[in-house]
Design a protein around this motif. Structure first.
Motif, PDB file in Angstrom:
ATOM      1  N   MET A  41       0.947  -1.123   0.109  1.00  0.00           N
ATOM      2  CA  MET A  41       0.168  -0.079  -0.060  1.00  0.00           C
ATOM      3  C   MET A  41       0.975   1.241   0.010  1.00  0.00           C
ATOM      4  O   MET A  41       0.406   2.249  -0.750  1.00  0.00           O
ATOM      5  CB  MET A  41      -0.936   0.068   1.171  1.00  0.00           C
ATOM      6  N   LEU A  42       2.137   1.251   0.770  1.00  0.00           N
ATOM      7  CA  LEU A  42       2.692   2.234   1.010  1.00  0.00           C
ATOM      8  C   LEU A  42       3.293   2.473  -0.542  1.00  0.00           C
ATOM      9  O   LEU A  42       3.802   3.970  -1.008  1.00  0.00           O
ATOM     10  CB  LEU A  42       3.860   2.294   1.831  1.00  0.00           C
ATOM     11  N   SER A  46       3.400   6.101  -2.885  1.00  0.00           N
ATOM     12  CA  SER A  46       4.470   6.576  -3.504  1.00  0.00           C
ATOM     13  C   SER A  46       4.378   6.710  -4.999  1.00  0.00           C
ATOM     14  O   SER A  46       4.768   7.973  -5.777  1.00  0.00           O
ATOM     15  CB  SER A  46       5.791   5.895  -3.110  1.00  0.00           C
ATOM     16  N   ARG A  47       3.745   5.647  -5.524  1.00  0.00           N
ATOM     17  CA  ARG A  47       3.774   5.431  -7.123  1.00  0.00           C
ATOM     18  C   ARG A  47       2.573   6.413  -7.643  1.00  0.00           C
ATOM     19  O   ARG A  47       2.894   7.099  -8.547  1.00  0.00           O
ATOM     20  CB  ARG A  47       3.531   4.078  -7.589  1.00  0.00           C
ATOM     21  N   TYR A  48       1.504   6.629  -6.854  1.00  0.00           N
ATOM     22  CA  TYR A  48       0.419   7.252  -7.512  1.00  0.00           C
ATOM     23  C   TYR A  48       0.280   8.617  -6.869  1.00  0.00           C
ATOM     24  O   TYR A  48      -0.663   9.569  -7.324  1.00  0.00           O
ATOM     25  CB  TYR A  48      -0.854   6.366  -7.355  1.00  0.00           C
ATOM     26  N   GLY A  49       1.066   8.802  -5.719  1.00  0.00           N
ATOM     27  CA  GLY A  49       0.599  10.189  -4.936  1.00  0.00           C
ATOM     28  C   GLY A  49      -0.205  10.130  -4.067  1.00  0.00           C
ATOM     29  O   GLY A  49      -1.269   9.379  -3.987  1.00  0.00           O
ATOM     30  N   GLY A  50       0.480  10.725  -2.825  1.00  0.00           N
ATOM     31  CA  GLY A  50      -0.485  10.787  -1.650  1.00  0.00           C
ATOM     32  C   GLY A  50      -1.842  11.371  -1.693  1.00  0.00           C
ATOM     33  O   GLY A  50      -2.811  10.981  -0.950  1.00  0.00           O
ATOM     34  N   LYS A  51      -1.981  12.173  -2.633  1.00  0.00           N
ATOM     35  CA  LYS A  51      -3.310  12.691  -2.803  1.00  0.00           C
ATOM     36  C   LYS A  51      -4.182  11.898  -3.451  1.00  0.00           C
ATOM     37  O   LYS A  51      -5.687  12.516  -3.629  1.00  0.00           O
ATOM     38  CB  LYS A  51      -3.147  14.188  -3.589  1.00  0.00           C
ATOM     39  N   ALA A  58     -19.693   5.275   1.454  1.00  0.00           N
ATOM     40  CA  ALA A  58     -20.952   5.194   0.861  1.00  0.00           C
ATOM     41  C   ALA A  58     -21.604   6.679   1.122  1.00  0.00           C
ATOM     42  O   ALA A  58     -22.630   7.061   0.457  1.00  0.00           O
ATOM     43  CB  ALA A  58     -21.871   4.224   1.747  1.00  0.00           C
ATOM     44  N   ASP A  59     -21.084   7.538   2.218  1.00  0.00           N
ATOM     45  CA  ASP A  59     -21.294   8.774   2.201  1.00  0.00           C
ATOM     46  C   ASP A  59     -20.891   9.689   1.389  1.00  0.00           C
ATOM     47  O   ASP A  59     -21.043  11.202   1.686  1.00  0.00           O
ATOM     48  CB  ASP A  59     -21.595   9.190   3.779  1.00  0.00           C
ATOM     49  N   GLY A  60     -20.095   9.421   0.499  1.00  0.00           N
ATOM     50  CA  GLY A  60     -19.174  10.188  -0.252  1.00  0.00           C
ATOM     51  C   GLY A  60     -17.800  10.601   0.090  1.00  0.00           C
ATOM     52  O   GLY A  60     -17.115  11.412  -0.361  1.00  0.00           O
ATOM     53  N   ARG A  61     -17.437  10.204   1.487  1.00  0.00           N
ATOM     54  CA  ARG A  61     -16.377  10.649   1.929  1.00  0.00           C
ATOM     55  C   ARG A  61     -15.197   9.859   1.088  1.00  0.00           C
ATOM     56  O   ARG A  61     -15.129   8.980   0.798  1.00  0.00           O
ATOM     57  CB  ARG A  61     -16.162  10.141   3.317  1.00  0.00           C
ATOM     58  N   GLU A  62     -14.571  10.909   0.740  1.00  0.00           N
ATOM     59  CA  GLU A  62     -13.215  10.550  -0.023  1.00  0.00           C
ATOM     60  C   GLU A  62     -11.901  10.214   0.863  1.00  0.00           C
ATOM     61  O   GLU A  62     -11.559  11.236   1.777  1.00  0.00           O
ATOM     62  CB  GLU A  62     -12.884  11.687  -1.136  1.00  0.00           C
ATOM     63  N   VAL A  63     -11.363   9.256   0.573  1.00  0.00           N
ATOM     64  CA  VAL A  63     -10.096   8.654   1.537  1.00  0.00           C
ATOM     65  C   VAL A  63      -8.777   8.609   0.474  1.00  0.00           C
ATOM     66  O   VAL A  63      -8.808   7.955  -0.456  1.00  0.00           O
ATOM     67  CB  VAL A  63     -10.222   7.327   2.121  1.00  0.00           C
ATOM     68  N   SER A  64      -7.945   9.516   0.866  1.00  0.00           N
ATOM     69  CA  SER A  64      -6.561   9.539   0.022  1.00  0.00           C
ATOM     70  C   SER A  64      -5.553   8.532   0.404  1.00  0.00           C
ATOM     71  O   SER A  64      -5.929   8.016   1.704  1.00  0.00           O
ATOM     72  CB  SER A  64      -6.215  10.955  -0.048  1.00  0.00           C
ATOM     73  N   PHE A  65      -4.534   8.544  -0.170  1.00  0.00           N
ATOM     74  CA  PHE A  65      -3.499   7.449   0.441  1.00  0.00           C
ATOM     75  C   PHE A  65      -2.847   8.346   1.388  1.00  0.00           C
ATOM     76  O   PHE A  65      -2.555   7.387   2.530  1.00  0.00           O
ATOM     77  CB  PHE A  65      -2.455   7.351  -0.691  1.00  0.00           C
ATOM     78  N   ASN A  66      -2.901   9.534   1.641  1.00  0.00           N
ATOM     79  CA  ASN A  66      -2.228  10.203   2.864  1.00  0.00           C
ATOM     80  C   ASN A  66      -3.163   9.954   3.904  1.00  0.00           C
ATOM     81  O   ASN A  66      -2.832   9.329   4.991  1.00  0.00           O
ATOM     82  CB  ASN A  66      -2.167  11.660   2.206  1.00  0.00           C
ATOM     83  N   ASP A  67      -4.494  10.031   3.587  1.00  0.00           N
ATOM     84  CA  ASP A  67      -5.620   9.820   4.811  1.00  0.00           C
ATOM     85  C   ASP A  67      -5.449   8.400   5.274  1.00  0.00           C
ATOM     86  O   ASP A  67      -5.484   8.126   6.317  1.00  0.00           O
ATOM     87  CB  ASP A  67      -6.985   9.981   4.131  1.00  0.00           C
ATOM     88  N   GLY A 256     -11.948  -5.816  -4.344  1.00  0.00           N
ATOM     89  CA  GLY A 256     -12.587  -4.582  -4.084  1.00  0.00           C
ATOM     90  C   GLY A 256     -11.911  -3.801  -3.405  1.00  0.00           C
ATOM     91  O   GLY A 256     -12.061  -2.451  -3.301  1.00  0.00           O
ATOM     92  N   VAL A 257     -10.785  -4.217  -2.763  1.00  0.00           N
ATOM     93  CA  VAL A 257      -9.783  -3.396  -1.728  1.00  0.00           C
ATOM     94  C   VAL A 257      -8.355  -3.326  -2.420  1.00  0.00           C
ATOM     95  O   VAL A 257      -7.964  -2.333  -2.780  1.00  0.00           O
ATOM     96  CB  VAL A 257     -10.279  -3.865  -0.350  1.00  0.00           C
ATOM     97  N   LEU A 258      -7.890  -4.512  -2.236  1.00  0.00           N
ATOM     98  CA  LEU A 258      -6.227  -4.633  -2.615  1.00  0.00           C
ATOM     99  C   LEU A 258      -5.874  -4.290  -4.030  1.00  0.00           C
ATOM    100  O   LEU A 258      -5.027  -3.738  -4.419  1.00  0.00           O
ATOM    101  CB  LEU A 258      -5.973  -5.981  -2.126  1.00  0.00           C
ATOM    102  N   VAL A 259      -6.837  -4.902  -5.173  1.00  0.00           N
ATOM    103  CA  VAL A 259      -6.690  -4.658  -6.461  1.00  0.00           C
ATOM    104  C   VAL A 259      -6.352  -3.154  -6.690  1.00  0.00           C
ATOM    105  O   VAL A 259      -5.665  -2.472  -7.267  1.00  0.00           O
ATOM    106  CB  VAL A 259      -7.546  -5.450  -7.267  1.00  0.00           C
ATOM    107  N   PRO A 260      -7.813  -2.293  -6.388  1.00  0.00           N
ATOM    108  CA  PRO A 260      -7.797  -0.848  -6.759  1.00  0.00           C
ATOM    109  C   PRO A 260      -6.524  -0.149  -6.062  1.00  0.00           C
ATOM    110  O   PRO A 260      -6.081   0.611  -6.663  1.00  0.00           O
ATOM    111  CB  PRO A 260      -9.019  -0.663  -6.540  1.00  0.00           C
ATOM    112  N   ILE A 261      -6.365  -0.309  -4.770  1.00  0.00           N
ATOM    113  CA  ILE A 261      -5.358   0.090  -4.126  1.00  0.00           C
ATOM    114  C   ILE A 261      -4.073  -0.130  -4.645  1.00  0.00           C
ATOM    115  O   ILE A 261      -3.012   0.760  -4.837  1.00  0.00           O
ATOM    116  CB  ILE A 261      -5.316  -0.186  -2.350  1.00  0.00           C
ATOM    117  N   GLY A 262      -3.783  -1.348  -5.098  1.00  0.00           N
ATOM    118  CA  GLY A 262      -2.552  -1.928  -5.646  1.00  0.00           C
ATOM    119  C   GLY A 262      -2.258  -1.377  -7.114  1.00  0.00           C
ATOM    120  O   GLY A 262      -1.211  -0.942  -7.380  1.00  0.00           O
ATOM    121  N   LEU A 263      -3.347  -0.931  -7.620  1.00  0.00           N
ATOM    122  CA  LEU A 263      -3.225  -0.442  -9.035  1.00  0.00           C
ATOM    123  C   LEU A 263      -3.618   0.955  -9.174  1.00  0.00           C
ATOM    124  O   LEU A 263      -3.796   1.755 -10.388  1.00  0.00           O
ATOM    125  CB  LEU A 263      -4.358  -1.343 -10.215  1.00  0.00           C
ATOM    126  N   GLY A 264      -3.820   1.718  -8.008  1.00  0.00           N
ATOM    127  CA  GLY A 264      -4.128   3.173  -7.899  1.00  0.00           C
ATOM    128  C   GLY A 264      -5.408   3.546  -8.648  1.00  0.00           C
ATOM    129  O   GLY A 264      -5.313   4.869  -9.049  1.00  0.00           O
TER     130      GLY A 264
END
Length: 550
Positions: A41-42, A46-51, A58-67, A256-264
């Protein structure tokens, strides 16, 4: 008799079963997976940017890699108190930012998430916790309230310490906040460095035939599947993935979690796959391009969607159950949407094979993932197919059971018996015939219960059907069909089968009407309950009249 399609004919050019023959996926570089899930994940940060947005709740809250990084270090530091590295901690949460952050928070400090199926009931959850020796369970007050799980909460609290995310957030200590600050800048000083082959997660089977088994997946297992997907399916930087599947299910966790995070690519989280109308509107609002689902859910989404609701999707990836021809044609006709069907199991982390958008062969589940091996073991009574055994970097470390906690039962020689009957064609595409347990032996011939269900679905596509086999004094076994279609008539099935060249053996001996077909929390048919229902209902009804001699 081998399974046939609803039209009654098996596909041509299937590979005959040859004892000892091994089929191989494309080459795979193992060096990429020699790290922990948190380290991966780290690397994505680094690869795709912390932002870069990692997930949207579900409520629309966005979670960045920094978050995600900051929250994982803070929460993980608070959660590790009173536990040891390698210790299991239960996670009882729906798909969403809370579950994702909790998963990474535990892995950041070397604890092992045990993803708990909140639809499984008290007995199964307690058995799962026994299997991995989990004494603590992470959940949330709001989830308990919305899910009306107060009774389950009270029962679990008798034997386990329940930790509520809201309480932890409100009571973060100064040291928790310092760990988050340091970890965000110099993560190597704070995070743990587990062996890539050590357990990264505990997942659990449905337990429909007894207590659930724990499936132990290592960091390398999970990352192998992420990298296999990267190699096998073209994911674009502009893609947005929509995931309504539960994180206690391997498809929902890895896909639904590891693939999108791994591929940015951003993952749109939805807490339940059952809210069809809400889901199709969210897909339109978020302009999601990839959807993970099952056939059952895709059918519901197609019915709930208005014109344009699904137009942003490039394709939908379906697994866990066979994609019906009716589902595929309806989505293609109404929304110009292609379904890419795959095959997976928890023991394979989970994807073993999948079609590709540019090389999609309907009726199959695609080709083996890179680095995987497969062999077919002959089964008496089945000519064109065999029992599938698999091996590869994504195959589990082994099982654990409540009766012998944390005692690993590793696959013999690295080969896992899937229990599925499969054929492989000359181009390497797999076709699932059905579970070994879902074949009935009638008069010396093997009949796939899936074929029985396919025939019913072809006749009555708007309803659900499930077949089961029970003992029969004359033929060894007889097939009974459960259906929620109150006008289903056996005579119609007889006519359909004979008009399509399907053996009379695939015609159920009796049709039983029920209000609904039982399903698991993942959307798959609950065949354990189906079997018990059929046995109970047949025990209450007189035996059917003998069939005429052939």
């Amino acid at each position: 008799m081998a399974e046939t399609s609803a039209a009654g004919s098996a596909p041509a050019s299937e590979t005959p079963v040859s004892e000892g023959e091994i089929f191989h996926g494309a080459p795979f570089d193992l060096k990429r997976i020699r790290k922990s899930v948190f380290a991966s994940m780290l690397e994505s940060k680094s690869r795709y940017g912390g932002k870069r947005i990692a997930a949207i709740d579900a409520d629309g809250r966005e979670v960045s890699f920094n978050d995600l990084t900051k929250a994982a270090f803070a929460l993980g530091h608070a959660l590790k108190a009173g536990t040891e590295p390698g210790e299991a901690i239960g996670v009882l949460l729906p798909t969403g930012a809370g579950a994702i952050i909790s998963f990474y928070a535990l892995t950041a400090y070397g604890r092992v998430p045990a993803m708990l199926n909140f639809t499984a009931g008290e007995r199964a959850l307690k058995a799962a916790c026994r299997a991995c020796k989990a004494k603590k369970i992470i959940t949330a007050h709001r989830f308990i309230e919305l899910g009306e799980l107060e009774e389950l909460e009270a029962e679990l609290a008798k034997d386990h310490e329940l930790i509520y995310l809201e309480d932890v957030r409100e009571n973060l200590s100064l040291m928790d906040k310092i760990a988050a600050a340091v970890g965000t800048v110099l993560p190597g000083l704070v995070r743990s460095h587990p062996d890539p082959d050590s357990p990264a997660v505990y997942l659990f089977t449905s337990g429909t035939e007894g207590d659930p088994k724990g499936v132990v997946l290592s960091h390398a297992n999970l990352l192998a599947n992420v990298e296999q997907v990267r190699d096998h399916i073209k994911i674009l930087p502009t893609d947005v993935l929509f995931n309504p599947l539960p994180t206690f299910h391997c498809f929902g966790l890895t896909g639904g979690v590891l693939v999108p995070i791994g591929l940015g690519v951003p993952a749109i989280c939805h807490p339940t796959p059952l809210q069809a109308k809400t889901i199709v509107k969210r897909i339109a609002e978020t302009k999601a391009t990839i959807l993970f689902a099952t056939d059952t859910f895709m059918n519901q989404y197609a019915r709930a969607a208005d014109e344009g609701d699904l137009s942003s999707l490039r394709f939908a990836v379906c697994g866990a159950e066979r994609v019906k021809d009716e589902t595929r044609s309806a989505l293609r006709r109404r929304f110009n949407l292609e379904i890419v069907e795959g095959y997976g199991l928890t023991e394979a982390a989970p994807v073993l094979s999948v079609n590709q958008p540019q090389n999609n062969r309907p009726g199959t589940v695609g080709q083996l993932m890179p680095g995987c091996q497969a062999k077919l073991v002959p089964v008496e009574g089945i000519d064109d197919g065999g029992q599938l055994h698999i091996k590869g970097p994504n195959i589990m470390k082994g099982y654990i059971r409540p009766t012998n906690p944390l005692a690993l039962e590793a696959p013999e020689g690295g080969w896992h018996d899937t229990g599925d009957i499969v054929s492989i064609d000359e181009d390497g595409f797999l076709r699932i015939r059905g579970r070994v347990k879902r074949f009935a032996k009638l008069g010396g011939e093997m009949v796939s219960l899936a074929v029985v269900e396919n025939c019913a679905t072809s006749l009555w596509p708007d309803n659900m059907h499930a077949a089961a086999a029970i003992p029969d004094k004359r033929k060894g076994e007889q097939v009974i069909l459960l259906t929620d279609y109150d006008k289903a008539d056996r005579a119609d099935l007889v006519a359909f089968a004979r008009n399509h060249g399907i053996s009379d053996l695939a015609i159920p001996r009796k049709i039983i009407h029920v209000d609904s077909i039982p399903v698991l929390g993942t959307g798959k048919t609950d065949y354990g309950t189906v079997q018990k229902t059929v046995e109970a209902m047949m025990a209450e009804t007189p035996a059917p009249a003998p069939e005429p001699a052939e």
